[in-house]
Design a protein around this motif. Structure first.
Motif, PDB file in Angstrom:
ATOM      1  N   MET A  17      49.212  55.539  85.525  1.00  0.00           N
ATOM      2  CA  MET A  17      48.532  56.353  84.531  1.00  0.00           C
ATOM      3  C   MET A  17      48.564  57.830  84.921  1.00  0.00           C
ATOM      4  O   MET A  17      48.835  58.703  84.089  1.00  0.00           O
ATOM      5  CB  MET A  17      47.092  55.887  84.372  1.00  0.00           C
ATOM      6  CG  MET A  17      46.297  56.670  83.354  1.00  0.00           C
ATOM      7  SD  MET A  17      44.555  56.270  83.386  1.00  0.00           S
ATOM      8  CE  MET A  17      44.110  56.824  85.006  1.00  0.00           C
ATOM      9  N   LEU A  18      48.310  58.132  86.198  1.00  0.00           N
ATOM     10  CA  LEU A  18      48.322  59.522  86.645  1.00  0.00           C
ATOM     11  C   LEU A  18      49.714  60.129  86.542  1.00  0.00           C
ATOM     12  O   LEU A  18      49.864  61.292  86.156  1.00  0.00           O
ATOM     13  CB  LEU A  18      47.810  59.618  88.084  1.00  0.00           C
ATOM     14  CG  LEU A  18      46.308  59.418  88.260  1.00  0.00           C
ATOM     15  CD1 LEU A  18      45.942  59.409  89.730  1.00  0.00           C
ATOM     16  CD2 LEU A  18      45.541  60.491  87.532  1.00  0.00           C
ATOM     17  N   ARG A  19      50.756  59.353  86.862  1.00  0.00           N
ATOM     18  CA  ARG A  19      52.125  59.853  86.743  1.00  0.00           C
ATOM     19  C   ARG A  19      52.445  60.199  85.295  1.00  0.00           C
ATOM     20  O   ARG A  19      53.021  61.251  85.003  1.00  0.00           O
ATOM     21  CB  ARG A  19      53.115  58.796  87.240  1.00  0.00           C
ATOM     22  CG  ARG A  19      53.107  58.603  88.736  1.00  0.00           C
ATOM     23  CD  ARG A  19      54.053  57.525  89.155  1.00  0.00           C
ATOM     24  NE  ARG A  19      55.428  57.908  88.821  1.00  0.00           N
ATOM     25  CZ  ARG A  19      56.464  57.095  88.901  1.00  0.00           C
ATOM     26  NH1 ARG A  19      56.300  55.849  89.277  1.00  0.00           N
ATOM     27  NH2 ARG A  19      57.665  57.511  88.591  1.00  0.00           N
ATOM     28  N   THR A  20      52.052  59.318  84.385  1.00  0.00           N
ATOM     29  CA  THR A  20      52.310  59.560  82.971  1.00  0.00           C
ATOM     30  C   THR A  20      51.536  60.770  82.466  1.00  0.00           C
ATOM     31  O   THR A  20      52.072  61.613  81.746  1.00  0.00           O
ATOM     32  CB  THR A  20      51.943  58.309  82.145  1.00  0.00           C
ATOM     33  OG1 THR A  20      52.704  57.209  82.636  1.00  0.00           O
ATOM     34  CG2 THR A  20      52.213  58.520  80.675  1.00  0.00           C
ATOM     35  N   MET A  21      50.262  60.884  82.863  1.00  0.00           N
ATOM     36  CA  MET A  21      49.441  61.990  82.376  1.00  0.00           C
ATOM     37  C   MET A  21      49.917  63.330  82.916  1.00  0.00           C
ATOM     38  O   MET A  21      49.932  64.332  82.189  1.00  0.00           O
ATOM     39  CB  MET A  21      47.976  61.749  82.713  1.00  0.00           C
ATOM     40  CG  MET A  21      47.379  60.598  81.925  1.00  0.00           C
ATOM     41  SD  MET A  21      45.655  60.327  82.279  1.00  0.00           S
ATOM     42  CE  MET A  21      44.936  61.560  81.234  1.00  0.00           C
ATOM     43  N   VAL A  22      50.335  63.370  84.185  1.00  0.00           N
ATOM     44  CA  VAL A  22      50.859  64.618  84.740  1.00  0.00           C
ATOM     45  C   VAL A  22      52.156  64.991  84.041  1.00  0.00           C
ATOM     46  O   VAL A  22      52.383  66.163  83.704  1.00  0.00           O
ATOM     47  CB  VAL A  22      51.057  64.495  86.270  1.00  0.00           C
ATOM     48  CG1 VAL A  22      51.845  65.670  86.813  1.00  0.00           C
ATOM     49  CG2 VAL A  22      49.711  64.414  86.965  1.00  0.00           C
ATOM     50  N   SER A  23      53.007  64.013  83.777  1.00  0.00           N
ATOM     51  CA  SER A  23      54.257  64.289  83.076  1.00  0.00           C
ATOM     52  C   SER A  23      54.001  64.825  81.677  1.00  0.00           C
ATOM     53  O   SER A  23      54.655  65.776  81.231  1.00  0.00           O
ATOM     54  CB  SER A  23      55.111  63.019  83.006  1.00  0.00           C
ATOM     55  OG  SER A  23      55.409  62.553  84.301  1.00  0.00           O
ATOM     56  N   GLN A  24      53.047  64.230  80.961  1.00  0.00           N
ATOM     57  CA  GLN A  24      52.723  64.694  79.620  1.00  0.00           C
ATOM     58  C   GLN A  24      52.074  66.072  79.642  1.00  0.00           C
ATOM     59  O   GLN A  24      52.295  66.890  78.744  1.00  0.00           O
ATOM     60  CB  GLN A  24      51.817  63.686  78.906  1.00  0.00           C
ATOM     61  CG  GLN A  24      52.494  62.368  78.590  1.00  0.00           C
ATOM     62  CD  GLN A  24      53.698  62.565  77.691  1.00  0.00           C
ATOM     63  OE1 GLN A  24      53.617  63.209  76.659  1.00  0.00           O
ATOM     64  NE2 GLN A  24      54.834  62.021  78.113  1.00  0.00           N
ATOM     65  N   LEU A  25      51.279  66.349  80.671  1.00  0.00           N
ATOM     66  CA  LEU A  25      50.676  67.678  80.799  1.00  0.00           C
ATOM     67  C   LEU A  25      51.751  68.735  81.007  1.00  0.00           C
ATOM     68  O   LEU A  25      51.712  69.801  80.402  1.00  0.00           O
ATOM     69  CB  LEU A  25      49.675  67.703  81.954  1.00  0.00           C
ATOM     70  CG  LEU A  25      49.041  69.058  82.254  1.00  0.00           C
ATOM     71  CD1 LEU A  25      48.216  69.542  81.070  1.00  0.00           C
ATOM     72  CD2 LEU A  25      48.189  68.985  83.503  1.00  0.00           C
ATOM     73  N   ALA A  38      40.733  63.836  83.829  1.00  0.00           N
ATOM     74  CA  ALA A  38      41.240  65.211  83.856  1.00  0.00           C
ATOM     75  C   ALA A  38      41.100  65.825  85.245  1.00  0.00           C
ATOM     76  O   ALA A  38      41.980  66.565  85.697  1.00  0.00           O
ATOM     77  CB  ALA A  38      40.514  66.060  82.824  1.00  0.00           C
ATOM     78  N   LYS A  39      40.009  65.511  85.940  1.00  0.00           N
ATOM     79  CA  LYS A  39      39.828  66.047  87.286  1.00  0.00           C
ATOM     80  C   LYS A  39      40.873  65.503  88.245  1.00  0.00           C
ATOM     81  O   LYS A  39      41.347  66.210  89.135  1.00  0.00           O
ATOM     82  CB  LYS A  39      38.417  65.730  87.794  1.00  0.00           C
ATOM     83  CG  LYS A  39      37.350  66.557  87.105  1.00  0.00           C
ATOM     84  CD  LYS A  39      35.972  66.194  87.621  1.00  0.00           C
ATOM     85  CE  LYS A  39      34.898  67.020  86.935  1.00  0.00           C
ATOM     86  NZ  LYS A  39      33.555  66.684  87.427  1.00  0.00           N
ATOM     87  N   ARG A  43      44.334  67.668  90.060  1.00  0.00           N
ATOM     88  CA  ARG A  43      44.754  67.685  91.475  1.00  0.00           C
ATOM     89  C   ARG A  43      46.251  67.471  91.605  1.00  0.00           C
ATOM     90  O   ARG A  43      46.940  68.208  92.315  1.00  0.00           O
ATOM     91  CB  ARG A  43      44.016  66.590  92.247  1.00  0.00           C
ATOM     92  CG  ARG A  43      42.543  66.860  92.432  1.00  0.00           C
ATOM     93  CD  ARG A  43      41.834  65.696  93.085  1.00  0.00           C
ATOM     94  NE  ARG A  43      42.419  65.344  94.359  1.00  0.00           N
ATOM     95  CZ  ARG A  43      42.144  64.227  95.025  1.00  0.00           C
ATOM     96  NH1 ARG A  43      41.287  63.369  94.521  1.00  0.00           N
ATOM     97  NH2 ARG A  43      42.701  63.976  96.180  1.00  0.00           N
ATOM     98  N   LYS A  44      46.773  66.449  90.923  1.00  0.00           N
ATOM     99  CA  LYS A  44      48.192  66.136  91.043  1.00  0.00           C
ATOM    100  C   LYS A  44      49.060  67.169  90.325  1.00  0.00           C
ATOM    101  O   LYS A  44      50.149  67.495  90.799  1.00  0.00           O
ATOM    102  CB  LYS A  44      48.475  64.733  90.485  1.00  0.00           C
ATOM    103  CG  LYS A  44      47.890  63.625  91.309  1.00  0.00           C
ATOM    104  CD  LYS A  44      48.280  63.698  92.764  1.00  0.00           C
ATOM    105  CE  LYS A  44      49.721  63.311  93.020  1.00  0.00           C
ATOM    106  NZ  LYS A  44      50.075  63.282  94.436  1.00  0.00           N
ATOM    107  N   ALA A  45      48.599  67.708  89.212  1.00  0.00           N
ATOM    108  CA  ALA A  45      49.382  68.709  88.491  1.00  0.00           C
ATOM    109  C   ALA A  45      49.524  69.980  89.321  1.00  0.00           C
ATOM    110  O   ALA A  45      50.610  70.582  89.377  1.00  0.00           O
ATOM    111  CB  ALA A  45      48.743  69.018  87.141  1.00  0.00           C
ATOM    112  N   ASP A  46      48.445  70.389  89.988  1.00  0.00           N
ATOM    113  CA  ASP A  46      48.535  71.569  90.852  1.00  0.00           C
ATOM    114  C   ASP A  46      49.488  71.326  92.016  1.00  0.00           C
ATOM    115  O   ASP A  46      50.223  72.226  92.432  1.00  0.00           O
ATOM    116  CB  ASP A  46      47.151  71.961  91.365  1.00  0.00           C
ATOM    117  CG  ASP A  46      46.300  72.635  90.287  1.00  0.00           C
ATOM    118  OD1 ASP A  46      46.829  72.897  89.195  1.00  0.00           O
ATOM    119  OD2 ASP A  46      45.117  72.899  90.558  1.00  0.00           O
TER     120      ASP A  46
END
Length: 161
Positions: A17-25, A38-39, A43-46
Protein backbone atom coordinates in the motif's frame (compact mmCIF):
# COMPACT_ATOMS: atom_id res chain seq x y z
CA UNK A 1 11.87 -0.89 5.96
CA UNK A 2 12.02 0.49 9.48
CA UNK A 3 9.28 1.16 11.99
CA UNK A 4 5.88 2.08 10.60
CA UNK A 5 2.38 2.42 11.92
CA UNK A 6 0.55 -0.88 11.55
CA UNK A 7 -2.43 0.75 9.80
CA UNK A 8 -4.53 -2.34 10.46
CA UNK A 9 -2.74 -4.44 7.84
CA UNK A 10 -0.22 -7.23 7.81
CA UNK A 11 3.32 -6.40 6.73
CA UNK A 12 3.13 -7.35 3.05
CA UNK A 13 -0.14 -5.48 2.52
CA UNK A 14 1.17 -2.43 4.38
CA UNK A 15 4.38 -2.22 2.32
CA UNK A 16 2.47 -2.75 -0.92
CA UNK A 17 0.00 0.00 0.00
CA UNK A 18 2.80 2.44 0.87
CA UNK A 19 4.64 1.69 -2.39
CA UNK A 20 1.49 2.35 -4.39
CA UNK A 21 0.63 5.54 -2.49
CA UNK A 22 4.14 6.97 -2.83
CA UNK A 23 4.11 6.18 -6.54
CA UNK A 24 0.73 7.87 -6.98
CA UNK A 25 1.89 10.88 -4.97
CA UNK A 26 4.92 11.30 -7.23
CA UNK A 27 2.76 10.87 -10.33
CA UNK A 28 -0.11 13.20 -9.38
CA UNK A 29 1.75 15.38 -6.81
CA UNK A 30 -1.33 15.44 -4.54
CA UNK A 31 -3.48 12.65 -3.11
CA UNK A 32 -6.20 12.45 -0.46
CA UNK A 33 -5.99 9.76 2.19
CA UNK A 34 -6.41 9.32 5.93
CA UNK A 35 -4.15 11.29 8.23
CA UNK A 36 -2.35 8.20 9.59
CA UNK A 37 -1.58 6.90 6.10
CA UNK A 38 -0.53 10.36 4.94
CA UNK A 39 2.01 10.63 7.77
CA UNK A 40 3.58 7.33 6.73
CA UNK A 41 3.53 8.22 3.04
CA UNK A 42 5.23 11.53 3.85
CA UNK A 43 8.19 9.72 5.43
CA UNK A 44 8.75 7.46 2.43
CA UNK A 45 8.08 10.19 -0.16
CA UNK A 46 10.69 12.45 1.42
CA UNK A 47 13.17 9.56 1.36
CA UNK A 48 12.47 8.98 -2.35
CA UNK A 49 13.00 12.66 -3.19
CA UNK A 50 16.25 12.55 -1.24
CA UNK A 51 17.36 9.57 -3.34
CA UNK A 52 16.43 11.52 -6.46
CA UNK A 53 18.60 14.42 -5.30
CA UNK A 54 21.57 12.07 -4.81
CA UNK A 55 21.37 11.10 -8.46
CA UNK A 56 23.69 8.09 -8.24
CA UNK A 57 23.14 4.69 -9.81
CA UNK A 58 22.79 3.14 -6.37
CA UNK A 59 20.13 5.70 -5.44
CA UNK A 60 18.26 4.99 -8.67
CA UNK A 61 18.27 1.28 -7.97
CA UNK A 62 17.07 1.80 -4.40
CA UNK A 63 14.28 4.11 -5.58
CA UNK A 64 13.18 1.77 -8.37
CA UNK A 65 13.06 -1.10 -5.84
CA UNK A 66 10.40 0.83 -3.90
CA UNK A 67 8.29 2.89 -6.32
CA UNK A 68 6.24 1.35 -9.09
CA UNK A 69 7.04 2.31 -12.68
CA UNK A 70 10.00 3.61 -14.61
CA UNK A 71 8.22 6.88 -15.39
CA UNK A 72 7.92 7.55 -11.64
CA UNK A 73 11.65 6.92 -11.11
CA UNK A 74 12.43 9.21 -14.05
CA UNK A 75 10.26 11.98 -12.57
CA UNK A 76 11.96 11.57 -9.19
CA UNK A 77 15.44 11.91 -10.64
CA UNK A 78 14.74 14.73 -13.10
CA UNK A 79 11.81 17.00 -12.24
CA UNK A 80 11.61 16.61 -8.46
CA UNK A 81 15.37 16.49 -7.92
CA UNK A 82 15.73 19.75 -9.86
CA UNK A 83 12.80 21.40 -8.07
CA UNK A 84 14.16 20.61 -4.59
CA UNK A 85 17.90 20.94 -5.24
CA UNK A 86 18.19 23.88 -2.78
CA UNK A 87 15.77 22.53 -0.17
CA UNK A 88 17.22 20.55 2.73
CA UNK A 89 14.05 18.63 3.59
CA UNK A 90 10.31 18.94 4.06
CA UNK A 91 9.31 18.20 0.49
CA UNK A 92 5.71 17.34 1.32
CA UNK A 93 2.86 19.10 3.09
CA UNK A 94 -0.04 17.53 4.98
CA UNK A 95 -3.35 19.43 4.97
CA UNK A 96 -6.24 18.06 7.01
CA UNK A 97 -9.45 18.34 5.05
CA UNK A 98 -12.56 16.64 6.46
CA UNK A 99 -14.02 13.79 8.44
CA UNK A 100 -14.98 10.88 6.18
CA UNK A 101 -18.64 9.90 6.24
CA UNK A 102 -19.11 6.27 7.21
CA UNK A 103 -16.24 5.67 9.59
CA UNK A 104 -15.43 9.23 10.75
CA UNK A 105 -11.79 8.87 9.72
CA UNK A 106 -9.90 12.18 9.55
CA UNK A 107 -8.87 12.80 5.93
CA UNK A 108 -5.95 14.84 4.63
CA UNK A 109 -4.33 15.94 1.41
CA UNK A 110 -0.65 15.20 1.06
CA UNK A 111 1.10 17.21 -1.63
CA UNK A 112 4.53 18.32 -2.72
CA UNK A 113 5.46 21.90 -1.82
CA UNK A 114 6.63 24.52 -4.36
CA UNK A 115 4.50 23.30 -7.24
CA UNK A 116 1.79 24.75 -9.45
CA UNK A 117 -1.80 24.74 -8.15
CA UNK A 118 -0.83 23.94 -4.58
CA UNK A 119 -3.51 24.26 -1.94
CA UNK A 120 -1.45 26.50 0.34
CA UNK A 121 1.57 28.60 -0.60
CA UNK A 122 4.88 27.74 1.00
CA UNK A 123 5.97 30.00 3.81
CA UNK A 124 8.82 32.34 2.95
CA UNK A 125 12.18 31.54 4.45
CA UNK A 126 12.65 33.10 7.86
CA UNK A 127 15.33 35.78 7.76
CA UNK A 128 18.40 35.07 9.79
CA UNK A 129 18.96 37.43 12.75
CA UNK A 130 21.72 39.97 12.28
CA UNK A 131 25.08 38.94 13.63
CA UNK A 132 26.05 40.85 16.76
CA UNK A 133 29.53 41.22 18.13
CA UNK A 134 30.21 38.70 20.87
CA UNK A 135 29.86 40.11 24.36
CA UNK A 136 32.91 40.47 26.54
CA UNK A 137 31.98 39.15 29.99
CA UNK A 138 34.58 41.34 31.69
CA UNK A 139 33.20 44.68 30.56
CA UNK A 140 30.60 46.45 32.64
CA UNK A 141 27.07 46.73 31.42
CA UNK A 142 25.60 50.11 30.55
CA UNK A 143 23.16 49.86 33.45
CA UNK A 144 25.89 49.35 36.02
CA UNK A 145 27.87 52.25 34.57
CA UNK A 146 24.84 54.53 34.76
CA UNK A 147 23.71 53.77 38.33
CA UNK A 148 27.01 52.97 40.01
CA UNK A 149 29.51 55.77 39.96
CA UNK A 150 32.95 55.39 38.54
CA UNK A 151 35.09 52.92 40.39
CA UNK A 152 37.78 54.63 42.47
CA UNK A 153 41.03 52.76 42.48
CA UNK A 154 43.81 52.93 45.08
CA UNK A 155 45.93 55.17 42.82
CA UNK A 156 43.20 57.77 42.36
CA UNK A 157 42.61 57.89 46.17
CA UNK A 158 46.26 58.51 46.85
CA UNK A 159 46.31 61.32 44.29
CA UNK A 160 43.14 62.88 45.70
CA UNK A 161 44.47 63.05 49.29
Amino acid sequence: MGKFRKLGRHAAHRVSMLRTMVSQLVKHERIETTVAKAKEVRRKADQMVQLGKEGTLDAARRASAFVRGDDIVHKLFTELAYRYKDRAGGYTRLLRTRIRIGDAAPMAYIEFVDRENELREAKPATPQPSQRAPLDPWTKSRASQRWAGPKISQNSRAEGL
